[in-house]
Design an enzyme around this catalytic site. Sequence first.
Site, PDB file in Angstrom:
ATOM      1  N   CYS B  84       0.878  -1.357  -0.098  1.00 41.34           N
ATOM      2  CA  CYS B  84       0.096   0.101   0.058  1.00 41.34           C
ATOM      3  C   CYS B  84       0.987   1.158   0.235  1.00 41.34           C
ATOM      4  CB  CYS B  84      -0.923  -0.157   1.179  1.00 41.34           C
ATOM      5  SG  CYS B  84      -2.125  -1.352   1.226  1.00 41.34           S
ATOM      6  N   HIS B 337      -9.478   3.926  -1.579  1.00 45.57           N
ATOM      7  CA  HIS B 337      -7.958   3.259  -1.452  1.00 45.57           C
ATOM      8  C   HIS B 337      -7.706   2.478  -2.740  1.00 45.57           C
ATOM      9  CE1 HIS B 337      -4.154   2.250   0.015  1.00 45.57           C
ATOM     10  NE2 HIS B 337      -4.611   0.966   0.739  1.00 45.57           N
TER      11      HIS B 337
END
Lengths: 469, 393
Positions: B84, B337
């Site tokens: 991430c 996201h």
Amino acid sequence: MVGIIGFGAYVPYNRLNRAHIKDTFGAPVPKGEKAVANYDEDSITMGAMAALDCSANLDTKTIDAVYFATTTAPYKEKQSAATIAGVLDTRVDIRTADFCDSLRAASSAILAGVDAARMGLNAMVVAGECRLGYSAGPYENHFGDGAAAFLIGNNNVIAEYIDSCSISVDFHDLWRADNERFVHSWEERFCVNQGYNQFVGESVKGVLKKTGLTPADFSKIVLYGITPRYQGQIAAKLGFAPAQIQDSLYNQVGNTGTANAPMMLAAALEEAKPGDYILLATYGEGSDAIVFKVSDEIANFLPGLGLKGYIENKKASMNYGKYLRWRELIATEPAKRPVQKRSSLPDMYRNRKKNLGFYGVCCKNCGTVQFPPSRICIECRTIDQMEDYRLYGKPARVATFTVDYLAESLDPPTIVAVVDFEGGGRLICYLVDCDPDEVKVGMEVKMSFRHIFTVDSIRTYFWKAVPKL
Amino acid sequence: MAIGIKDRAAVIGMGCTKFGERYDSNLEDLLIEAIDECLEDAGVEFNDIDAFWFGTFTSGMAGLAFSNRMKSHYKPVTRLENMCCTGLDSFRNACYGVVAGAYDVVMAIGAEKLKDGGYSGLEVPTEDSDRTLPDLTAPSRFAFVAPAYAHKYGLDMQQMKEVMARIAWKNHKNGALNPKAQYRSEVPMESILKSPMICSPLGVMDCSGVSDGAACAIITRTEDAKKYRKDPMYVKGIQIAAGPAHSEKHQSYDFTTAFETYYAGQAAYREAGITNPREQISLAEVHDCFTPTELIIYEDLQFSERGQGWKDAMNGFFDLDGGLPVNPDGGLKSFGHPIGASGIRMLYESWLQFHGRAGKRQLENPRIGLAQNLGGQPYSCVVGVGIVGNELG
């Protein structure tokens, strides 16, 4: 003197009240509960836990042979006994063998263990079973899951092997073909009258004759029975009083197939006194009858949790739907997740000490215990100063946890716990056989060997935490 | 001796797609949408870009995933993956490309197409291994933080839930003002508190969105930036820290910190010359993948003293009108996201704020923006911290 030098057992935590089967199908069912292997248990995991229970206070490096008896081996080609030996952390220069395909497999393994002991070997004989009957049929009512284990050798014998009588006949009453999951049987009267009563009668009479003992000489007859009714009938006919008949565990556990008589034997030994004679009689394509005499050494044996302990540790709230799901007898909605990747067999092989014996390492430079094993210390970065450190058996506590309602599971919700071991070492792992409302930071846990998943028919086994009893 | 890259690289244009369930768009569409905005903003042509750093977690392999789609003409394309933290690390490496003098104009792009997979949550590529360790869900990895924090600082779980809900409430309130956000509505505290349990004590409203999206930046050396625009955004410091998983394996770790955030923050502060982050930083975009993550980031980045972050959250210090607005664009929680894009999306908010283009979210006179991007879990992760400013020095 050759005989049993240790014993242990395992009963899965979950029990299905047979009344739930009646609730589903309507037909009358016998009373009591059947022990149901959790979705992550099989005959290997239960056998391994029984073997660990047996050796709770024994040095497993003294074991020279591991024999595993079952009719429900997870693999047709790939030995189960070698897996159990790995869990027991035995030496590698030992004999391992599976005894399969017959309800008499366990007594065959015990006799093989006795033969090994006569040659000076210590043999761990394990029986584990997880059979299926067709839904709404009598065998589904009867069958339960469980395991027992005995260490057989010639030092500190607690139950001396006296003699045995084996009867072998190609008698075909129960069967399960290659690729079949459910037990078939011929008409019950044929199974009982022509098979069970006949062969058990012959083997018991045979061993009484060989030993010169009479039924009255025995404190217990540990007699396999299809049901308690048939067990009682033949025992009475052979001259044993009701008080001598070892309880078949039918009401608490169910008929555990080849593991049934061994589990009863473990129960009998838990209550035995020096001088007691115990007669073990099994059934399956004939019968084995084996006489043991309990010695003074039984007072010195340090048991594990034992059959009694495992029977008392239970949750009986499961319904029939959960049982169907765990045994994958109904099609349930798959999780919307990618297909699970299989385990790498070379990596499994390299990590066998970690995965089976539950070993971490301890850094010789700074003393930090760490899991999984690696060559560089997490604390001091020293390279190649690690020594093997077995975490199995170390007291452990929950440091923190979460109850996961999202994770794919056959028994949601999933409890994930951070487990800290006394003396060092931490593992983030699943916590099973535990009520989500009961889990607390600081609670004591122990490790249990489980089936994690199967992909490409490769079964992956590892450890999960369970509440310590 | 290394002197860092403070004020040596400058952003001359940025672009960002609308994040969300972009069932109408493929990866090519997302790339074009972000890059078109970025090129127009910078006033350069696609062919003027010398090299590309393309960050994606799962949407394509190699630089080809980018060059095949964008038809870049035999230019260098590095495909970068750092979980991430992919977006911010792509930006970091692109900066080095110009600062080193290897290239004059480079582009960092982060993109992710998650919603074509058909799965809920993240699909994580895994290496070959014995696969014996639990394959935990993302929320469970972060859920450990909440009871540990509550226990350490004497909150009961009801208070802890309220702190978490306050963070989600704030980010949704901010995201409601953001036309590019995945979720653009305020959510009442009661609804957040009562949202269905996912991983105790995380409810579904404690979790960020799963989204498609792309974001990009064009970067030059500072001395060249004024050729393109009078108001570039200067890179003050950008650092990443990858952890050894000590926390996962050592009992000394108590689940109230991510050391990687602390170390990356310290390194970036050093590079940027930040000595009092709580005072000096105008806005921060941080990795609020789950609400407790944002809480411990406040403390790891020293916006709050240890054990005080929850109080600052509750008293509005991190609100849009507070002392240090955190996630003014809505954060992962509300903006969404798309893994590879998030780190660059975080910088995009500073870009808009510095240029007075943040609409109803506009802050007064912002000077220093921070982005913190986390890949992994609190006990083992890779964290990037980037600091940007609208003035030199």
